[in-house]
Design a protein around this motif. Structure first.
Motif, short mmCIF file in Angstrom:
data_model
loop_
_atom_site.label_atom_id
_atom_site.label_comp_id
_atom_site.label_asym_id
_atom_site.label_seq_id
_atom_site.Cartn_x
_atom_site.Cartn_y
_atom_site.Cartn_z
N THR A 56 6.21 4.32 21.83
CA THR A 56 6.33 3.98 23.25
C THR A 56 4.92 3.86 23.82
O THR A 56 3.93 4.10 23.12
CB THR A 56 7.08 5.09 24.03
N SER A 57 4.83 3.54 25.05
CA SER A 57 3.51 3.42 25.67
C SER A 57 2.79 4.77 25.72
O SER A 57 1.57 4.83 25.89
CB SER A 57 3.64 2.86 27.10
N HIS A 58 3.56 5.86 25.54
CA HIS A 58 2.95 7.19 25.58
C HIS A 58 2.70 7.75 24.18
O HIS A 58 2.16 8.84 24.04
CB HIS A 58 3.85 8.17 26.34
N SER A 59 3.10 7.00 23.14
CA SER A 59 2.91 7.49 21.77
C SER A 59 1.44 7.45 21.38
O SER A 59 0.68 6.62 21.87
CB SER A 59 3.71 6.62 20.79
N PRO A 60 1.02 8.35 20.45
CA PRO A 60 -0.35 8.29 19.96
C PRO A 60 -0.58 6.93 19.27
O PRO A 60 0.30 6.44 18.56
CB PRO A 60 -0.44 9.43 18.95
N MET A 61 -1.72 6.36 19.51
CA MET A 61 -2.05 5.09 18.86
C MET A 61 -2.24 5.32 17.37
O MET A 61 -2.73 6.35 16.94
CB MET A 61 -3.33 4.52 19.45
N SER A 62 -1.83 4.32 16.56
CA SER A 62 -2.11 4.37 15.14
C SER A 62 -3.62 4.41 14.95
O SER A 62 -4.35 3.63 15.56
CB SER A 62 -1.53 3.13 14.45
N THR A 252 -4.99 15.24 -3.39
CA THR A 252 -3.91 14.28 -3.54
C THR A 252 -4.47 12.90 -3.23
O THR A 252 -5.22 12.73 -2.27
CB THR A 252 -2.74 14.59 -2.58
N VAL A 253 -4.11 11.93 -4.08
CA VAL A 253 -4.55 10.55 -3.90
C VAL A 253 -3.31 9.71 -3.59
O VAL A 253 -2.35 9.69 -4.37
CB VAL A 253 -5.24 10.00 -5.16
N LEU A 254 -3.34 9.02 -2.46
CA LEU A 254 -2.20 8.21 -2.01
C LEU A 254 -2.59 6.73 -2.00
O LEU A 254 -3.56 6.34 -1.34
CB LEU A 254 -1.77 8.64 -0.61
N GLN A 255 -1.84 5.94 -2.75
CA GLN A 255 -1.97 4.48 -2.67
C GLN A 255 -0.78 3.95 -1.89
O GLN A 255 0.37 4.18 -2.28
CB GLN A 255 -2.02 3.86 -4.06
N GLN A 256 -1.04 3.25 -0.80
CA GLN A 256 0.03 2.68 0.00
C GLN A 256 0.21 1.21 -0.37
O GLN A 256 -0.77 0.50 -0.61
CB GLN A 256 -0.29 2.82 1.49
N GLY A 257 1.46 0.77 -0.43
CA GLY A 257 1.75 -0.61 -0.80
C GLY A 257 1.02 -1.59 0.10
O GLY A 257 0.96 -1.41 1.32
N LYS A 258 0.48 -2.62 -0.51
CA LYS A 258 -0.28 -3.62 0.25
C LYS A 258 0.62 -4.29 1.28
O LYS A 258 1.73 -4.71 0.99
CB LYS A 258 -0.85 -4.67 -0.72
N GLY A 259 0.13 -4.34 2.52
CA GLY A 259 0.88 -4.99 3.58
C GLY A 259 2.03 -4.16 4.13
O GLY A 259 2.82 -4.65 4.94
N ASN A 260 2.12 -2.89 3.70
CA ASN A 260 3.21 -2.04 4.17
C ASN A 260 3.05 -1.66 5.64
O ASN A 260 1.95 -1.72 6.20
CB ASN A 260 3.28 -0.75 3.34
N THR A 261 4.16 -1.23 6.23
CA THR A 261 4.13 -0.72 7.59
C THR A 261 3.42 0.64 7.62
O THR A 261 3.25 1.28 6.58
CB THR A 261 5.56 -0.52 8.13
N VAL A 262 3.02 1.06 8.80
CA VAL A 262 2.44 2.39 8.96
C VAL A 262 3.55 3.42 8.80
O VAL A 262 4.53 3.41 9.54
CB VAL A 262 1.77 2.53 10.34
N GLY A 263 3.43 4.29 7.80
CA GLY A 263 4.47 5.28 7.55
C GLY A 263 3.95 6.71 7.51
O GLY A 263 4.66 7.65 7.84
N LEU A 264 2.69 6.88 7.09
CA LEU A 264 2.09 8.20 7.00
C LEU A 264 1.72 8.71 8.39
O LEU A 264 1.11 7.99 9.18
CB LEU A 264 0.83 8.14 6.12
N GLN A 265 2.09 9.97 8.67
CA GLN A 265 1.69 10.63 9.91
C GLN A 265 1.10 12.00 9.59
O GLN A 265 1.60 12.71 8.71
CB GLN A 265 2.88 10.79 10.86
N PRO A 274 0.09 8.60 13.71
CA PRO A 274 0.29 7.59 12.66
C PRO A 274 -1.05 7.12 12.12
O PRO A 274 -2.01 6.92 12.89
CB PRO A 274 1.00 6.44 13.41
N ILE A 275 -1.13 6.95 10.80
CA ILE A 275 -2.40 6.60 10.16
C ILE A 275 -2.38 5.15 9.69
O ILE A 275 -1.55 4.75 8.88
CB ILE A 275 -2.69 7.54 8.97
N GLN A 276 -3.31 4.38 10.20
CA GLN A 276 -3.42 2.97 9.88
C GLN A 276 -4.12 2.81 8.52
O GLN A 276 -5.24 3.27 8.34
CB GLN A 276 -4.24 2.25 10.95
N PRO A 277 -3.46 2.15 7.55
CA PRO A 277 -4.12 1.95 6.24
C PRO A 277 -5.34 1.04 6.37
O PRO A 277 -5.36 0.12 7.19
CB PRO A 277 -3.03 1.29 5.39
#
Length: 377
Positions: A56-62, A252-265, A274-277
């Motif tokens: 929402t407009s009040h959510s933390p920005m990615s 821990t090493v995390l590889q996120q799928g290329k072009g994936n949505t933001v999912g990690l928080q 939310p963490i922007q890849p």
């Protein structure tokens, strides 16, 4: 390797629980998605306090967590090295997370592991179920960390394997299809293992310690991998892709799928961020082991995964930890009058067994090691 060590390793990766375990019905989320029903089975619906808030407009920005350029640590000039080490230290203290770029791993290999992982998850469910994750264990295909029939489930399919030492491997769980799966995992795992060793040496230097202190301490480090597939969910506001938790590993090493949505928080200041890849970066997080060794200076952060209504998401996670034989406790350099000891000494194998036999529940598993206030060991 002695037979006693081998059997101990197997018990940790596939523990024999001392109590009867009934996990009830666990629906395969990809099959639920295929059924095209909009109603979510109740076992996936979170209590109101746990539900992720939709943007929402009040959510933390990615946001982008700190980015560490490994090439500047490996071969930068003195000024570049110093700046990057300070940034690494601040990342581990303030976030417990960072993204690493110029990590030296061939980008084609990252694409290959992503490709075989997706090919595996796209197999018919009957094929994937040839490699079942038995209740209470953490290897194979299914859902880990489920211990009762009323426990809430994650909107995620998992496939996990023990890698190093070889005694933790279960050959029956290594798929023959896709054909290149095993070879790709082997090659990828060797590269990630080298990255973990390099990162730990720089983390040691950032603490003012000898660069090889962790490698000498850890013995033959344990390495495991888990692939997570999050299909689209018709009600992402009701479910979690992965329950909040910190990791029991050192790194821990995390590889996120290329072009994936933001999912990690990441939970920071009691807010889920939310963490922007970052393109071609790998996400690194400090595990409970490093928090204990540094007496809480570097913190393992609580994190979770959320889902998306229209898009799927893939993550490939590697856990790197000390040998199960090693005794762990705060390092003497991390304890003084201003920083009294916060954690007791313990056997890492015992902690790992404790971790894999409890459901994911924030940082609760680290209570295993905490010294109660006004007590000392």
């Amino acid at each position: 390797m002695s037979s006693s060590i081998t059997s101990k390793n197997l018990i940790i990766m596939a523990p024999v629980l001392k109590f009867p375990i009934n996990v009830g019905r666990i629906d395969d989320v990809q099959e639920l998605k295929k059924s095209r029903k909009n109603n979510i089975p109740n076992r996936f619906v979170r209590d109101i306090a746990e539900r992720p808030a939709l943007a929402t407009s009040h959510s933390p920005m990615s946001t982008s967590i700190p980015v560490i350029d490994l090439s500047k640590l490996m071969k930068g000039n003195k000024e570049e090295f110093h700046f990057e080490i300070l940034k690494l230290s601040a990342s581990c203290e303030e976030w417990g997370f960072f993204q690493v770029i110029n990590h030296g791993i061939d980008l084609n290999l990252l694409e290959k592991i992503e490709k075989v992982a997706m090919e595996f998850f796209m197999l018919p469910v009957e094929e994937k179920q040839k490699y079942p994750m038995a209740p209470g264990t953490v290897q194979g295909y299914g859902q880990a960390f489920v211990f009762s029939e009323d426990q809430k489930l994650d909107w995620c399919n998992m496939f996990a394997l023990g890698l190093v030492p070889h005694s933790i491997r279960n050959p029956k769980l290594w798929p023959t299809n896709p054909p290149m799966f095993s070879d790709t995992v082997e090659t990828y795992s060797k590269e990630i293992r080298k990255l973990c060793k390099d990162l730990l040496s720089f983390i040691a230097l950032s603490l003012g310690l000898r660069g090889n202190v962790f490698e000498e301490m850890f013995g033959l480090s344990v390495q495991a991998m888990r692939m997570n597939y999050y299909p689209p969910c018709p009600r992402p506001d009701l479910v979690l892709g992965l329950s909040p938790h910190s990791d029991g590993s050192a790194l821990t090493v995390l590889q996120q799928g290329k072009g994936n949505t933001v999912g990690l928080q990441i939970l920071k200041n009691n807010t889920w961020v939310p963490i922007q890849p970052v393109r071609n970066a790998l996400v690194i997080n400090v595990g409970d082991t490093i928090e204990v060794l540094t007496n809480g200076r570097y913190k393992s952060s609580e994190h979770r995964a959320v889902t998306h209504k229209d898009k799927d998401r893939l993550s490939i996670v590697t856990f790197y930890a000390p040998s199960y034989e090693i005794e762990i406790g705060p390092m003497s350099e991390m304890v003084d009058e201003n920083n009294p000891i916060k954690y007791r000494r313990y056997n890492h194998g015992e902690y790992s067994k404790h971790y894999v036999t409890n459901k994911l529940q924030g940082k609760k598993t680290l209570d295993f090691a905490k010294i109660p206030p006004n007590n000392s060991f």
